[in-house]
Design a protein around this motif. Structure first.
Motif, mmCIF file in Angstrom:
data_model
loop_
_atom_site.group_PDB
_atom_site.id
_atom_site.type_symbol
_atom_site.label_atom_id
_atom_site.label_comp_id
_atom_site.label_asym_id
_atom_site.label_seq_id
_atom_site.Cartn_x
_atom_site.Cartn_y
_atom_site.Cartn_z
ATOM 1 N N LYS A 51 0.818 -1.226 0.000
ATOM 2 C CA LYS A 51 0.000 0.000 0.000
ATOM 3 C C LYS A 51 0.845 1.267 0.000
ATOM 4 N N GLU A 52 0.170 2.367 -0.280
ATOM 5 C CA GLU A 52 0.788 3.678 -0.138
ATOM 6 C C GLU A 52 0.453 4.160 1.275
ATOM 7 N N THR A 53 1.304 5.014 1.822
ATOM 8 C CA THR A 53 1.026 5.565 3.151
ATOM 9 C C THR A 53 0.618 7.031 3.017
ATOM 10 N N GLY A 81 -3.622 -0.702 -1.774
ATOM 11 C CA GLY A 81 -3.356 0.673 -2.182
ATOM 12 C C GLY A 81 -4.283 1.128 -3.297
ATOM 13 N N GLU A 82 -3.938 2.278 -3.847
ATOM 14 C CA GLU A 82 -4.737 2.844 -4.940
ATOM 15 C C GLU A 82 -3.995 2.774 -6.261
ATOM 16 N N LEU A 83 -2.783 2.232 -6.234
ATOM 17 C CA LEU A 83 -1.973 2.070 -7.438
ATOM 18 C C LEU A 83 -1.688 0.586 -7.643
ATOM 19 N N ALA A 148 10.487 4.664 -3.149
ATOM 20 C CA ALA A 148 9.513 5.232 -2.208
ATOM 21 C C ALA A 148 9.374 4.353 -0.962
ATOM 22 N N GLY A 149 10.146 3.290 -0.909
ATOM 23 C CA GLY A 149 10.159 2.450 0.289
ATOM 24 C C GLY A 149 9.659 1.041 0.099
ATOM 25 N N MET A 150 9.305 0.716 -1.141
ATOM 26 C CA MET A 150 8.646 -0.556 -1.353
ATOM 27 C C MET A 150 9.617 -1.719 -1.550
ATOM 28 N N HIS A 151 10.282 -2.053 -0.463
ATOM 29 C CA HIS A 151 11.152 -3.232 -0.477
ATOM 30 C C HIS A 151 11.327 -3.720 0.953
#
Ligand SMILES: [Cu+2]
Length: 159
Positions: A51-53, A81-83, A148-151
């Motif tokens: 997800k996005e934060t 998330g929305e993406l 963006a942090g996704m790992h």
């Protein structure tokens, strides 16, 4: 077809050391992170949300996973998330290589057994057998998302 094109792109981008034949993991070759598992052998389910934060980051929750060598794990992955997001499980250098390929060719799709791409609201599954102890990665390689942090990390404890 798409996977084959991806293989060529990776081969073109890879350093000579990586182009020695094991870089196209997921196409029947041996991967350090393991191999597709059989559903019946799964002894554990790990739920991961993507997800996005609110503060503009993108995350896996949880982002640090612990498994054991020899274990077959069912990952139930939900895109909350929305993406669009993806879950790619691999060793660090393969993730780095793949990330560079995705940044060059953002529309590239891949259909590897160690990866799944999910639309917002979708849930998917990967059943994976961890055949080697070590430290591996999960990552979303949609351009910009990793940064963006996704790992996250997957620690495979020795049996
Ligand atoms: Cu993502």
């Amino acid at each position: 077809m798409k996977a084959a094109i991806f293989g060529l792109l990776v081969a073109a981008l890879a350093s000579p050391a990586l182009a020695s034949g094991s870089h196209k993991g997921g196409h029947g070759e041996v991967m350090a992170v393991g191999e597709p598992g059989k559903n019946a052998d799964a002894t554990r389910t790990i739920r991961v949300t993507m997800k996005e934060t609110d503060d503009g980051r993108m995350i896996f929750a949880p982002s640090e996973l612990q498994v054991r060598e020899g274990q077959t794990v069912r990952f139930t992955i939900r895109n909350a998330g929305e993406l669009e997001h993806e879950f790619v499980l691999d060793q660090q250098d393969k993730i780095t290589e793949h990330k560079a390929a995705m940044e060059k060719f953002p529309d590239m799709e891949h259909e590897d057994p160690n990866a799944i791409r999910l639309a917002p609201g979708q849930t998917g599954e990967i059943v994976w057998k961890f055949t080697n102890a070590g430290t591996f990665k999960i990552a979303c390689l949609v351009p910009g998302h990793y940064d963006a942090g996704m790992h996250g990390g997957v620690t495979v404890a020795r049996k």
